[in-house]
Design an enzyme around this catalytic site. Structure first.
Site, PDB file in Angstrom:
ATOM      1  N   ARG A 343       0.921  -1.490  -0.049  1.00  0.00           N
ATOM      2  CA  ARG A 343       0.115   0.060  -0.157  1.00  0.00           C
ATOM      3  C   ARG A 343       0.984   1.081   0.053  1.00  0.00           C
ATOM      4  NH1 ARG A 343      -5.056  -0.506   0.780  1.00  0.00           N
ATOM      5  NH2 ARG A 343      -5.267   1.171   2.860  1.00  0.00           N
ATOM      6  N   HIS A 367      -9.730   4.895   1.949  1.00  0.00           N
ATOM      7  CA  HIS A 367      -9.516   6.241   2.550  1.00  0.00           C
ATOM      8  C   HIS A 367     -10.366   6.944   2.974  1.00  0.00           C
ATOM      9  CE1 HIS A 367      -4.510   5.458   3.134  1.00  0.00           C
ATOM     10  NE2 HIS A 367      -5.391   4.417   3.876  1.00  0.00           N
TER      11      HIS A 367
END
Length: 414
Positions: A343, A367
């Protein structure tokens, strides 16, 4: 009409209040939802009928004559107070039983389990397991039997410091955070008047900020990709390794991936909300390279539930250490690369090398991203742009793996 002791004593099993024989239980009503149920076998049971969250429920309050009329009314009144505070008295009793039937109904453990049951339904399974395990191991042994209203700042600090003393500072902060929320819940439901946890703030050592190890330099990424292609372990693990950088989801989301969530013809992966950290559904566009890996894997595991089933049982996903262990066997140390590192790799390179918009990247990382009006983006926001981004990312990884021209890292000047 309210019940009387005389009427209760005169009530006979098998004879209803009209004096007629009956083979069924019958009820003698009191007030406020309380009634006595007389059963043919000879028992007389106190019951409290109530509604919570739109559902009608019943709570057993004891048997007559062990529990007299006055005591039954006291128990009914206590249950009504819990209802007025928004607490289901039946669920509160279950929490009390889980903590030990002999413990006081307002002990820290009883209320903590009640708080946990209320919130666990919206948490992921992994998070729920961590919360209750930390409470059971690090809070209940010292605070569990204590009446929640009597817990002091000194006790809370001593509990947290036991965890600090074994070197688990971050866990100490987490446990203190959970205790704070439990005590706040106790205040909200009328079982306590103050939260001593507020006075512990700042008393624990700060948590050292650490980041998941990640490889972000393009040349090093190319070496990692080549090593994963050459991995000599199981085929399933190798597919998980090769797919990880192409989708850059969280490790738990990858290993729990199910075939039912994938539409390979549409080249997308639909993750349900219950699997996501933010409890929102997430959509991952799949580059052609990812689809090719998945079609190859489907031939082996496609008839089962999981993409990456456990070697011990196809009914369970692969171990959470499978990818991590594979990286270690390939020679990558703990401080070089982690499962979460894919990530960080994607976030850094997509921004600093390929120059995609940060909100596209953050949205693809699942997110919390909001638009200029403060509204949360939905799962399909900027989908066309994110599809192009994921395809460009996969093509760039192919270039790195082949050892082709590497675009240098550039830092943005603010």
């Amino acid at each position: 009409m309210p019940l009387t002791d005389i009427a209760i004593r005169k009530a006979k099993p098998g004879i209803n209040p009209k004096g007629e024989p009956t083979s069924k239980p019958y009820k003698m009503g009191d007030t406020g939802g309380l009634y006595l149920e007389v059963v043919p076998a000879g028992g007389k049971w106190w019951r409290f009928k109530y509604r919570h969250s739109g559902k009608e429920k019943r709570l057993a309050l004891g048997t007559y004559p062990d529990t007299g009329l006055a005591e039954a009314r006291e128990k009914r009144d206590a249950a009504r107070k819990l209802l007025a505070a928004g607490v289901d008295p039946g669920e509160q009793r279950k929490a009390a039983k889980a903590a030990g039937e002999e413990r006081a109904a307002n002990s820290f453990e009883v209320i903590a389990r009640e708080w946990f049951a209320k919130h666990a339904t919206v948490w992921s399974q992994g998070h729920s397991s961590k919360v209750i395990t930390r409470l059971e191991n690090d809070a209940f042994p010292w605070l569990g039997n204590r009446p929640v209203a009597d817990i002091t700042t000194k006790e809370l600090l001593a509990t947290a410091n036991r965890i600090v003393d074994r070197g688990a500072v971050e866990t100490a902060h987490r446990v203190l955070q959970y205790c704070t929320q439990v005590l706040r819940y106790a205040i909200q439901t009328g079982r306590a008047e103050r939260n001593p946890a507020a006075e512990v703030r700042g008393a624990l050592p700060p948590v050292k900020q650490t980041h998941h190890a990640a490889i972000i330099e393009p040349n090093a990424i190319g070496g990692l990709l080549r090593a994963m292609d050459a991995y000599q372990g199981s085929f399933v693990t190798r597919c998980a390794l090769r797919l990880a950088p192409l989708v850059f989801v969280r490790p738990g989301e990858l290993r729990h991936a199910e075939w039912a969530e994938f539409d390979l013809d549409a080249a997308q992966w639909n993750l349900p909300a219950e699997k996501m950290k933010m409890r929102q559904p997430h959509l991952v566009p799949l580059a052609p390279q990812a689809v090719a890996i998945l079609r190859e894997l489907h031939a082996l595991t496609g008839r089962g539930r999981y993409l990456f089933p456990s070697a011990r049982s196809p009914q369970r996903p692969m171990s959470d250490n499978a990818v991590l262990s594979a990286l270690r066997r390939m020679g990558y140390a703990t401080d070089e690369m982690s499962g979460h590192g894919f990530r960080a790799m994607a976030r850094t390179v997509l921004d600093e090398v390929l120059h995609f918009r940060p909100d596209y990247i953050e949205h693809q990382l699942a997110h919390a991203v909001k638009d200029p009006n403060g509204r949360a983006y939905n799962r399909t926001a900027h989908l066309a742009e994110r599809r192009r981004m994921m395809a460009a990312w996969a093509d760039y990884l192919d270039t790195l793996k082949a050892g082709g021209n590497v675009v240098p890292m550039t830092r943005k000047v603010s």
